[in-house]
Enzyme design. Structure first.
Site, PDB file in Angstrom:
ATOM      1  N   ARG A  40       0.868  -1.195   0.000  1.00 19.13           N
ATOM      2  CA  ARG A  40       0.000   0.000   0.000  1.00 19.13           C
ATOM      3  C   ARG A  40       0.895   1.233   0.000  1.00 19.13           C
ATOM      4  O   ARG A  40       1.614   1.467   0.977  1.00 19.13           O
ATOM      5  CB  ARG A  40      -0.880  -0.024   1.245  1.00 19.13           C
ATOM      6  CG  ARG A  40      -1.801   1.170   1.392  1.00 19.13           C
ATOM      7  CD  ARG A  40      -2.660   1.000   2.645  1.00 19.13           C
ATOM      8  NE  ARG A  40      -3.773   1.941   2.661  1.00 19.13           N
ATOM      9  CZ  ARG A  40      -3.773   3.081   3.340  1.00 19.13           C
ATOM     10  NH1 ARG A  40      -2.728   3.437   4.050  1.00 19.13           N
ATOM     11  NH2 ARG A  40      -4.836   3.875   3.308  1.00 19.13           N
ATOM     12  N   SER A 108     -12.671  -3.189  -2.074  1.00 20.26           N
ATOM     13  CA  SER A 108     -13.059  -2.622  -0.770  1.00 20.26           C
ATOM     14  C   SER A 108     -14.564  -2.406  -0.725  1.00 20.26           C
ATOM     15  O   SER A 108     -15.124  -1.819  -1.653  1.00 20.26           O
ATOM     16  CB  SER A 108     -12.410  -1.253  -0.556  1.00 20.26           C
ATOM     17  OG  SER A 108     -11.041  -1.365  -0.357  1.00 20.26           O
ATOM     18  N   LYS A 137      -6.252   5.357   8.541  1.00 22.58           N
ATOM     19  CA  LYS A 137      -6.893   5.917   7.352  1.00 22.58           C
ATOM     20  C   LYS A 137      -8.183   6.609   7.764  1.00 22.58           C
ATOM     21  O   LYS A 137      -8.953   6.046   8.561  1.00 22.58           O
ATOM     22  CB  LYS A 137      -7.202   4.781   6.354  1.00 22.58           C
ATOM     23  CG  LYS A 137      -7.958   5.244   5.118  1.00 22.58           C
ATOM     24  CD  LYS A 137      -8.282   4.088   4.179  1.00 22.58           C
ATOM     25  CE  LYS A 137      -9.058   4.594   2.976  1.00 22.58           C
ATOM     26  NZ  LYS A 137      -9.343   3.530   2.006  1.00 22.58           N
TER      27      LYS A 137
HETATM   28  N1  TZP Z   1      -9.068   0.657   4.906  1.00 22.48           N
HETATM   29  C1  TZP Z   1     -10.046   0.643   5.794  1.00 22.48           C
HETATM   30  S1  TZP Z   1      -9.468   0.866   7.364  1.00 22.48           S
HETATM   31  C2  TZP Z   1      -7.869   0.946   6.821  1.00 22.48           C
HETATM   32  C3  TZP Z   1      -7.847   0.825   5.442  1.00 22.48           C
HETATM   33  C4  TZP Z   1      -6.645   0.867   4.601  1.00 22.48           C
HETATM   34  C5  TZP Z   1      -6.712   1.151   7.726  1.00 22.48           C
HETATM   35  C6  TZP Z   1      -6.361  -0.081   8.471  1.00 22.48           C
HETATM   36  O1  TZP Z   1      -5.212   0.156   9.249  1.00 22.48           O
HETATM   37  P1  TZP Z   1      -5.053  -0.401  10.741  1.00 22.48           P
HETATM   38  O2  TZP Z   1      -3.801   0.290  11.236  1.00 22.48           O
HETATM   39  O3  TZP Z   1      -4.858  -1.878  10.652  1.00 22.48           O
HETATM   40  O4  TZP Z   1      -6.278   0.015  11.495  1.00 22.48           O
END
Ligand code: TZP
Ligand code: MG
Length: 205
Positions: A40, A108, A137
């Site tokens: 990513r 997603s 995010k």
């Molecule tokens: N998409 C939905 S939540 C997220 C993404 C890329 C972030 C997930 O990161 P983490 O640190 O595992 O909560």
């Protein structure tokens, strides 16, 4: 053939790695037994994204680990990744399929309608989340929670990768609710000992 996902879907995001080389962190993950990695990248030019993708491809290949590239079909193809992960605002699934043939495509999703649309459109798996609160995010969505994950499980047959706020403490609950796999960023990349963290997560399955 239907896709089988490992319990842990580790996400490698250079922006979430502090003070260490991406390559070193990846090596620790792979030696601890990670078999699916998503690359990513949100803050590199295409040329650097590709160079990192090629490195990650070599390292993952050496450990028989699958590689999925986030967002970018072109980079996925160029570094010979196993597939791509597309968000609702990325290239549409049918276009990704045209370009990628039978490579893996994950989509997603945030609700049942999106999940069912991804399945009927031929996605190999769906991402679903954010499961819990996360600061990694800004998704624009409230936490979906375990109950909604169970509803998604009942609504689609393709594999589900749950994401968002998943960690060593709550991962078992997510699998229990029907996720095939748990996508984790910060709990792994922020760990003092990445290999030990991965081991403690995998061993719970
Ligand atoms: N998409 C939905 S939540 C997220 C993404 C890329 C972030 C997930 O990161 P983490 O640190 O595992 O909560
Ligand atoms: Mg995306």
């Amino acid at each position: 053939m239907a896709l089988t996902l490992p319990p842990l879907y580790a996400i490698l995001d250079p922006d979430q790695i502090k003070g260490r080389a991406v390559e070193e962190v990846l090596g620790e993950m792979l030696r601890a037994g990670v078999t699916m990695v998503q690359l990513r990248v949100k803050s590199l030019a295409a040329k650097e994204f590709l160079a990192l993708g090629q490195h990650v491809r070599q390292a993952t290949d050496a450990h028989h680990c699958r590689l999925i590239v986030n967002d970018r079909v072109d980079i996925a193809l160029a570094c010979n990744a196993d597939g791509v992960h597309l968000g609702q605002d990325d290239l549409p699934l049918h276009v990704g399929r045209k370009l990628l043939g039978n490579k893996i495509i994950g989509i997603s999703t945030h609700d049942i309608e999106q999940a069912q649309r991804a399945e009927s459109g031929g996605a190999d798996y769906i991402g679903f989340g954010p499961m819990f609160g996360t600061t990694t995010k800004d998704t624009g969505f409230t936490a979906r929670g375990i109950g909604m994950l169970q509803q998604i499980r009942a609504a689609v047959n393709i594999p589900i990768v749950a994401i968002g706020g998943i960690n060593e403490q709550n991962v078992a609950e997510v699998w229990q609710a029907g996720a095939d796999s748990a996508a984790i960023i910060s709990d792994i990349l922020g760990a003092a000992d990445v290999g030990a963290k991965v081991t403690r997560i995998i061993q719970q399955r």
